[in-house]
Design a protein around this motif. Structure first.
Motif, short mmCIF file in Angstrom:
data_model
loop_
_atom_site.label_atom_id
_atom_site.label_comp_id
_atom_site.label_asym_id
_atom_site.label_seq_id
_atom_site.Cartn_x
_atom_site.Cartn_y
_atom_site.Cartn_z
N VAL A 31 52.41 34.22 41.34
CA VAL A 31 53.08 35.52 41.20
C VAL A 31 52.09 36.67 41.38
N LEU A 32 52.50 37.69 42.13
CA LEU A 32 51.66 38.88 42.31
C LEU A 32 51.61 39.71 41.04
N PRO A 33 50.42 40.17 40.66
CA PRO A 33 50.40 41.28 39.70
C PRO A 33 51.01 42.50 40.39
N HIS A 34 51.41 43.49 39.62
CA HIS A 34 52.03 44.67 40.22
C HIS A 34 51.03 45.37 41.14
N PRO B 263 47.34 48.73 49.85
CA PRO B 263 46.54 49.87 50.30
C PRO B 263 46.81 51.11 49.43
N GLY B 264 45.75 51.73 48.98
CA GLY B 264 45.88 52.95 48.19
C GLY B 264 46.30 52.72 46.75
N ARG B 265 46.45 51.45 46.36
CA ARG B 265 46.84 51.16 44.97
C ARG B 265 45.67 50.47 44.27
N GLU B 266 45.90 50.09 43.04
CA GLU B 266 44.86 49.50 42.22
C GLU B 266 45.55 48.52 41.29
N VAL B 267 45.00 47.34 41.13
CA VAL B 267 45.57 46.40 40.17
C VAL B 267 44.96 46.69 38.81
N MET B 268 45.81 47.07 37.89
CA MET B 268 45.34 47.42 36.55
C MET B 268 45.86 46.41 35.53
N MET C 74 47.83 48.31 40.55
CA MET C 74 49.02 48.89 39.92
C MET C 74 48.60 49.88 38.85
N PRO C 75 49.42 50.89 38.63
CA PRO C 75 49.30 51.53 37.34
C PRO C 75 49.84 50.51 36.35
N SER C 76 49.26 50.42 35.18
CA SER C 76 49.78 49.46 34.20
C SER C 76 51.21 49.88 33.89
N SER C 77 51.47 51.15 33.89
CA SER C 77 52.84 51.64 33.91
C SER C 77 52.76 52.89 34.75
N PRO C 78 53.82 53.21 35.50
CA PRO C 78 53.70 54.33 36.42
C PRO C 78 53.66 55.64 35.66
N ALA C 79 52.97 56.61 36.21
CA ALA C 79 52.93 57.93 35.58
C ALA C 79 54.35 58.46 35.50
N GLU C 80 54.68 59.09 34.40
CA GLU C 80 55.98 59.73 34.31
C GLU C 80 55.98 60.95 35.23
N MET D 161 38.93 36.97 26.99
CA MET D 161 39.61 38.23 27.31
C MET D 161 38.88 38.94 28.45
N ALA D 162 37.57 38.98 28.38
CA ALA D 162 36.79 39.66 29.42
C ALA D 162 36.99 38.98 30.77
N SER D 163 36.99 37.66 30.75
CA SER D 163 37.14 36.90 32.00
C SER D 163 38.53 37.13 32.61
N TYR D 164 39.55 37.09 31.77
CA TYR D 164 40.91 37.30 32.28
C TYR D 164 41.08 38.72 32.82
N LEU D 165 40.62 39.71 32.07
CA LEU D 165 40.81 41.10 32.50
C LEU D 165 40.04 41.39 33.79
N LYS D 166 38.83 40.82 33.88
CA LYS D 166 38.03 41.02 35.09
C LYS D 166 38.73 40.40 36.30
N ALA D 167 39.26 39.20 36.11
CA ALA D 167 39.96 38.52 37.22
C ALA D 167 41.21 39.30 37.62
N LEU D 168 41.98 39.77 36.63
CA LEU D 168 43.20 40.52 36.94
C LEU D 168 42.89 41.80 37.70
N ARG D 169 41.91 42.57 37.19
CA ARG D 169 41.57 43.85 37.83
C ARG D 169 40.95 43.64 39.21
N GLY D 170 40.45 42.42 39.44
CA GLY D 170 39.82 42.13 40.72
C GLY D 170 40.77 41.62 41.79
N VAL D 171 42.05 41.46 41.44
CA VAL D 171 43.01 40.97 42.44
C VAL D 171 43.17 42.04 43.52
N PRO D 172 43.07 41.66 44.81
CA PRO D 172 43.20 42.65 45.88
C PRO D 172 44.53 43.41 45.80
#
Lengths: 365, 365
Positions: A158-161, B316-321, B1-7, B302-313
């Protein structure tokens, strides 16, 4: 609503099998693979009840896979469970690389026992493997008069967002609660929009995959089953940060809090390595509702809520159901008519019986 | 991704206010409404931290509402919390019709204390009211080194799956966990696709509502904010049985297991009855991760999981958070530049100050 939509009929049903005959065959096959009786029994119970409820993706069809991995080193067929109590309400259960179903039932039983004294309990399962349908374990808590919450992860699909590459598993969450005079309340859901095997099934049949559920190799949404490489989280392209957030929460419980691998580290269930234990973590929470409300108040509150929910006016031709309603309806039907078995599965069951020298399944028709 | 989109920027920002000045003003206003200092303090803390994290829907903008209901009978400004321990890991906290924020912080503190001895704890809050952003209470558990899960319901605005009439609330779920050397992990989500006030905001501005999020009076999907009467559950028309299932699970925890009203029974937050206590239930679970893994293993996992998640490609123009990343980024910005206040809110704050004879807010610019 269906509490969850019916899975598409993947293949023509070739035959049917009664519940006890299916459970018997699964246990026979696994015992013939040198799996200890208590493990074989647990897997048989979990697969059979999933099939009965209509959760075919996590039912009988998994037997050939399990019969394989019991003999290839992934599963320890003679595993011994050990439980370490770490507080009045907590325990760590080491599954010793045995089947996750066996560990799951044991963890819930442990959780129920702890919740009976502490009011709430958490059991972290370590060195586990695939456990089938998460709902099985939540239901075991409900059968004991408790509320059960099952939190697990799985290998990446599954893709992260906003990502273009798969990372999370379909990470399931299951929740069950007792209902006086009826079958339990049951929510059993993956945190992707659809299961991966549904996408594969559409691809095989040349049908378009439902929208906003799958992506291609570049992470672009696709309805072409053959191009689909991964799933979108629940919420799809627009609101998938919520489904991805839930999947992520389940990683914290089942990986970080158990010390087991996260989604990005787990060996794929589908191989090619079937020799190495997958070392999955699963996390179980059991709560005794009687610590917060009387039995009468709980029963009345549940009945009142379910009645109100089911009474909400529905779309034309639809029905508003509570979580679990569809599953129990399917169970009633299948208890009466048997569990449908597609031709390909029937053939692989016959082949397993011949190969292992166990009695062929007692088909119903 | 934004972890949640900006309002969306609802209105032009008129001014800004520093965090301590906002907290001070909120507490001053509520005390001037005869709210006991500890309640006023709790509401001020919850609203200010929500505003700091960018959760503007549940931040400073709620003050005029709370100042009203503190004086109309809905809220008991002199409520006294009472706690009944019902097991080594469980308690029932009676909020005595006081503010839900005050009860929430107290429930988490109680839960942390119980989890320190039992390993896991559950606290059911009864006779409560709206508690702002659920994340505040989960974060309080994380600040104490525990994992916190907050489960709540609210009055009806969301369709069950396949329904045509609203029934569930936006029922929030929040989860927080400690992160060594950083801000906590934080998932704080409603189980609808979008919040109701976002739909209202689009309507006011004449903009189309995001797709697959809202329905009209006949339960048909609409992007016309003025026609929108209710929200779709997370998952929308196709997969909303999952969002509806989650909303439903939160009803079991916050209503059935507390003995309080379900979504269909609660008085609307928006009135017209502001005189009757709403008697909301909320349910808090606190877990001590140290009962399952060592601190070092937890931190590394926790550090390993968060690093892996944030490192997912990323697209374009977005960010995995990771969940919470966007919130902490906004908090850093707002700690530096102040919390933005739209013109209408600024005016209502000035009016409240004049009406109640408290010092006007110390605006930053």
């Amino acid at each position: 609503m269906p509490s969850s939509p019916a899975e598409p009929a993947a293949e023509a049903v070739s035959t049917r099998i009664a519940e006890p005959a299916l459970a018997q065959f699964i246990a026979d096959v696994l015992r013939a693979c040198a799996v200890a009786p208590e493990q074989a029994q647990a897997v048989a119970a979990a697969l059979t009840e999933a099939s009965l409820r209509g959760v075919d993706s996590h039912g009988a069809r998994l037997l050939p896979h399990y019969a394989k991995v019991a003999r290839t080193g992934r599963i320890n067929p003679r595993a011994q469970i050990s439980v370490r109590h770490t507080g009045p309400g907590t325990a760590v259960l080491d599954a010793d690389d045995g089947f996750g179903h066996w560990a799951g039932f044991a963890a819930i039983d442990e959780g129920v026992a702890l919740a009976r004294s502490a009011g709430i309990a958490a059991v972290a399962v370590i060195n586990s493997s695939h456990f089938g349908a998460a709902g099985c374990y939540a239901l075991r808590a409900a059968a004991a008069g408790c509320v059960g919450l099952v939190l697990a992860n799985s290998d990446k699909v599954v893709l992260p967002h906003d990502a273009i590459v798969k990372f999370h598993g379909t990470n399931p969450l299951a929740f069950a609660a007792p209902v006086a005079g009826g079958r339990p309340y049951l929510l059993d859901m993956a945190t992707s929009a659809v299961p991966w095997n549904r996408v594969q099934d559409y691809a095989v049949r040349g049908l378009p995959v439902p929208e906003d559920a799958a992506v291609d190799a570049e992470g672009r949404p696709t309805t072409d089953g053959k191009a689909a490489e991964a799933l979108l989280p629940l919420g799809g392209v627009r609101y998938g940060f919520k489904g991805a957030g839930l999947a992520s929460m389940l990683e914290i419980f089942s990986a970080v809090m158990t010390g087991m691998g996260h989604c990005g580290e787990l060996l794929s269930m589908a191989g090619p390595d079937f020799a190495t234990p997958r070392r999955l973590g699963q996390f179980y929470i059991v709560v005794d509702p009687g610590r917060f409300v009387s039995q009468a108040a709980y029963d009345a509150g549940m009945a009142s809520y379910l009645k109100a929910l089911r009474g909400v006016p529905a779309q034309p031709g639809r029905e508003v159901m509570a979580p679990g309603d569809r599953e129990w309806r399917v169970e009633r039907e299948r208890l009466a008519t048997g569990i449908p078995v597609p031709g390909q599965l029937q053939a692989s069951f016959e082949a397993l019986a011949a190969e292992l020298g166990v009695p062929a399944p007692a088909w119903r028709e």
